[in-house]
Write a protein that holds these residues in place. Structure first.
Motif, PDB file in Angstrom:
ATOM      1  N   VAL A  33       0.874  -1.170   0.000  1.00 46.62           N
ATOM      2  CA  VAL A  33       0.000   0.000   0.000  1.00 46.62           C
ATOM      3  C   VAL A  33       0.910   1.219   0.000  1.00 46.62           C
ATOM      4  N   ILE A  34       0.678   2.144  -0.930  1.00 46.44           N
ATOM      5  CA  ILE A  34       1.471   3.369  -1.000  1.00 46.44           C
ATOM      6  C   ILE A  34       0.530   4.537  -0.732  1.00 46.44           C
ATOM      7  N   ILE A  35       0.910   5.388   0.203  1.00 45.73           N
ATOM      8  CA  ILE A  35       0.112   6.585   0.482  1.00 45.73           C
ATOM      9  C   ILE A  35       0.987   7.795   0.215  1.00 45.73           C
ATOM     10  N   SER A  36       0.564   8.620  -0.733  1.00 41.34           N
ATOM     11  CA  SER A  36       1.371   9.769  -1.112  1.00 41.34           C
ATOM     12  C   SER A  36       0.725  11.099  -0.725  1.00 41.34           C
ATOM     13  N   ASP A  37       1.539  11.961  -0.147  1.00 42.40           N
ATOM     14  CA  ASP A  37       1.150  13.328   0.163  1.00 42.40           C
ATOM     15  C   ASP A  37       1.411  14.130  -1.114  1.00 42.40           C
ATOM     16  N   ARG A  38       0.368  14.329  -1.898  1.00 37.75           N
ATOM     17  CA  ARG A  38       0.379  14.997  -3.212  1.00 37.75           C
ATOM     18  C   ARG A  38       0.856  14.073  -4.335  1.00 37.75           C
ATOM     19  N   PHE A  39       0.333  14.343  -5.534  1.00 38.86           N
ATOM     20  CA  PHE A  39       0.774  13.685  -6.774  1.00 38.86           C
ATOM     21  C   PHE A  39       0.308  14.561  -7.929  1.00 38.86           C
ATOM     22  N   GLU A  40      -0.117  13.969  -9.023  1.00 38.90           N
ATOM     23  CA  GLU A  40      -0.357  14.759 -10.234  1.00 38.90           C
ATOM     24  C   GLU A  40      -1.494  15.789 -10.116  1.00 38.90           C
ATOM     25  N   ASP A  41      -2.478  15.533  -9.273  1.00 41.56           N
ATOM     26  CA  ASP A  41      -3.550  16.533  -9.145  1.00 41.56           C
ATOM     27  C   ASP A  41      -2.996  17.862  -8.629  1.00 41.56           C
ATOM     28  N   SER A  42      -1.970  17.799  -7.788  1.00 38.03           N
ATOM     29  CA  SER A  42      -1.353  19.050  -7.316  1.00 38.03           C
ATOM     30  C   SER A  42      -0.696  19.798  -8.468  1.00 38.03           C
ATOM     31  N   THR A  43      -0.083  19.070  -9.391  1.00 39.17           N
ATOM     32  CA  THR A  43       0.531  19.731 -10.554  1.00 39.17           C
ATOM     33  C   THR A  43      -0.544  20.421 -11.380  1.00 39.17           C
ATOM     34  N   LEU A  44      -1.651  19.724 -11.584  1.00 38.93           N
ATOM     35  CA  LEU A  44      -2.742  20.331 -12.365  1.00 38.93           C
ATOM     36  C   LEU A  44      -3.322  21.541 -11.630  1.00 38.93           C
ATOM     37  N   ALA A  45      -3.463  21.437 -10.308  1.00 41.20           N
ATOM     38  CA  ALA A  45      -4.055  22.535  -9.541  1.00 41.20           C
ATOM     39  C   ALA A  45      -3.105  23.734  -9.455  1.00 41.20           C
ATOM     40  N   TYR A  46      -1.832  23.504  -9.109  1.00 42.07           N
ATOM     41  CA  TYR A  46      -0.891  24.620  -8.882  1.00 42.07           C
ATOM     42  C   TYR A  46      -0.313  25.168 -10.191  1.00 42.07           C
ATOM     43  N   GLN A  47       0.266  24.253 -11.003  1.00 40.34           N
ATOM     44  CA  GLN A  47       0.915  24.740 -12.228  1.00 40.34           C
ATOM     45  C   GLN A  47      -0.117  24.985 -13.330  1.00 40.34           C
ATOM     46  N   GLY A  48      -1.232  24.263 -13.281  1.00 39.06           N
ATOM     47  CA  GLY A  48      -2.285  24.452 -14.271  1.00 39.06           C
ATOM     48  C   GLY A  48      -3.217  25.594 -13.869  1.00 39.06           C
ATOM     49  N   PHE A  49      -4.157  25.303 -12.983  1.00 41.99           N
ATOM     50  CA  PHE A  49      -5.143  26.315 -12.582  1.00 41.99           C
ATOM     51  C   PHE A  49      -4.475  27.520 -11.921  1.00 41.99           C
ATOM     52  N   GLY A  50      -3.428  27.294 -11.105  1.00 41.49           N
ATOM     53  CA  GLY A  50      -2.792  28.389 -10.381  1.00 41.49           C
ATOM     54  C   GLY A  50      -1.918  29.255 -11.279  1.00 41.49           C
ATOM     55  N   ALA A  51      -0.970  28.604 -11.980  1.00 40.48           N
ATOM     56  CA  ALA A  51       0.026  29.373 -12.748  1.00 40.48           C
ATOM     57  C   ALA A  51      -0.373  29.558 -14.211  1.00 40.48           C
ATOM     58  N   GLY A  52      -1.371  28.823 -14.662  1.00 38.61           N
ATOM     59  CA  GLY A  52      -1.888  29.052 -16.010  1.00 38.61           C
ATOM     60  C   GLY A  52      -1.251  28.236 -17.122  1.00 38.61           C
ATOM     61  N   ILE A  53      -0.486  27.199 -16.791  1.00 39.61           N
ATOM     62  CA  ILE A  53       0.060  26.323 -17.838  1.00 39.61           C
ATOM     63  C   ILE A  53      -1.088  25.439 -18.357  1.00 39.61           C
ATOM     64  N   SER A  54      -1.120  25.235 -19.673  1.00 38.68           N
ATOM     65  CA  SER A  54      -2.274  24.516 -20.223  1.00 38.68           C
ATOM     66  C   SER A  54      -2.280  23.057 -19.769  1.00 38.68           C
ATOM     67  N   ARG A  55      -3.505  22.541 -19.686  1.00 37.16           N
ATOM     68  CA  ARG A  55      -3.683  21.165 -19.264  1.00 37.16           C
ATOM     69  C   ARG A  55      -2.989  20.207 -20.238  1.00 37.16           C
ATOM     70  N   HIS A  56      -3.065  20.563 -21.510  1.00 30.10           N
ATOM     71  CA  HIS A  56      -2.458  19.726 -22.545  1.00 30.10           C
ATOM     72  C   HIS A  56      -0.947  19.597 -22.308  1.00 30.10           C
TER      73      HIS A  56
END
Ligand code: ATP
Ligand code: MG
Length: 204
Positions: free
Chosen positions: A92-115
């Motif tokens: 069992v692996i439990i991770s504090d953050r993963f790809e959703d954080s990248t989408l939220a911070y660098q995508g929605f936050g900083a404006g880098i496109s989802r693509h």
């Protein structure tokens, strides 16, 4: 051998990830598993070195491309060195953050496109996806007040943190099968009861 399980906890600063990860880990320990706990960025020697660069408030001029690529570099090493071998070993692996954080911070936050984010991400993690994700939601002002504003990311503007929060809410709406969205604007015990319910539903 037992099946490997990959669970991630996501959410803004001070939303309670560390607190509820400890609870989820104890759930699996009681069932005889030995969860591997990791955090992003970090959890390998080189990924922790990258984390220090990313969180250093002195790196004021860091551009968004550099930032995205550093997060993904840290993830690439973690996936290869820790996550994939642990999954293969049935842990069992439990991770504090993963790809959703990248989408939220660098995508929605900083404006880098989802693509852009998704195409680089695929290179980094192949077909690996979390089996289950908890997004913990709190108003940014409240979350930041819980932990303070010390590192480079916490010091970003209020507007940035509002976009990140809305990003997480959008991701939860778009991925209802994988993501459980929980408000943490309530006592810890109440959130734990909800987490317990979902862990039992998936892994009871
Ligand atoms: N319902 C709740 N769920 C989680 N934490 C809560 C809740 N209510 C109050 N708290 C408090 O808020 C703080 C949350 O901090 P925690 O370190 O768990 O968050 P985090 O998401 O890991 O933060 P960071 O982004 O700084 O790593 C703790 O001090 C915790 O006791
Ligand atoms: Mg934490």
């Amino acid at each position: 051998m037992q099946k490997g399980i990959f669970i991630t906890f996501e959410g803004s600063e001070g939303s309670g990830k560390s607190t509820h990860i400890r609870f989820a880990a104890s759930y699996f320990r009681k069932r005889g598993r030995r969860p591997l706990m990791i955090r992003e960025p970090g959890s390998t020697r080189s990924s922790e070195a990258i984390r220090r660069i990313l969180l250093d408030p002195q790196n004021k001029k860091m551009g968004q491309a550099t930032e995205l690529l550093l997060y993904l570099a840290a993830r690439a090493q973690l996936v290869e060195e820790k996550i994939l071998p642990a999954l293969k070993a049935g842990r069992v692996i439990i991770s504090d953050r993963f790809e959703d954080s990248t989408l939220a911070y660098q995508g929605f936050g900083a404006g880098i496109s989802r693509h852009t984010i998704e195409s680089f991400s695929r290179f980094v993690r192949g077909s690996l996806k979390p089996d289950l994700t908890f997004i913990l939601d709190i108003h940014p002002q409240k979350g930041l007040a819980r932990g303070g504003r010390h590192d480079r990311v916490e010091k970003k503007s209020d507007a940035f943190h509002r976009r990140v929060r809305n990003g997480f809410l959008t991701l939860a709406r778009q991925n209802k099968k994988r993501i459980v969205l929980l408000s943490t604007d309530k006592p810890v015990r109440e959130v734990q009861q909800q987490i317990l319910k979902h862990l039992k539903r998936f892994y009871g």
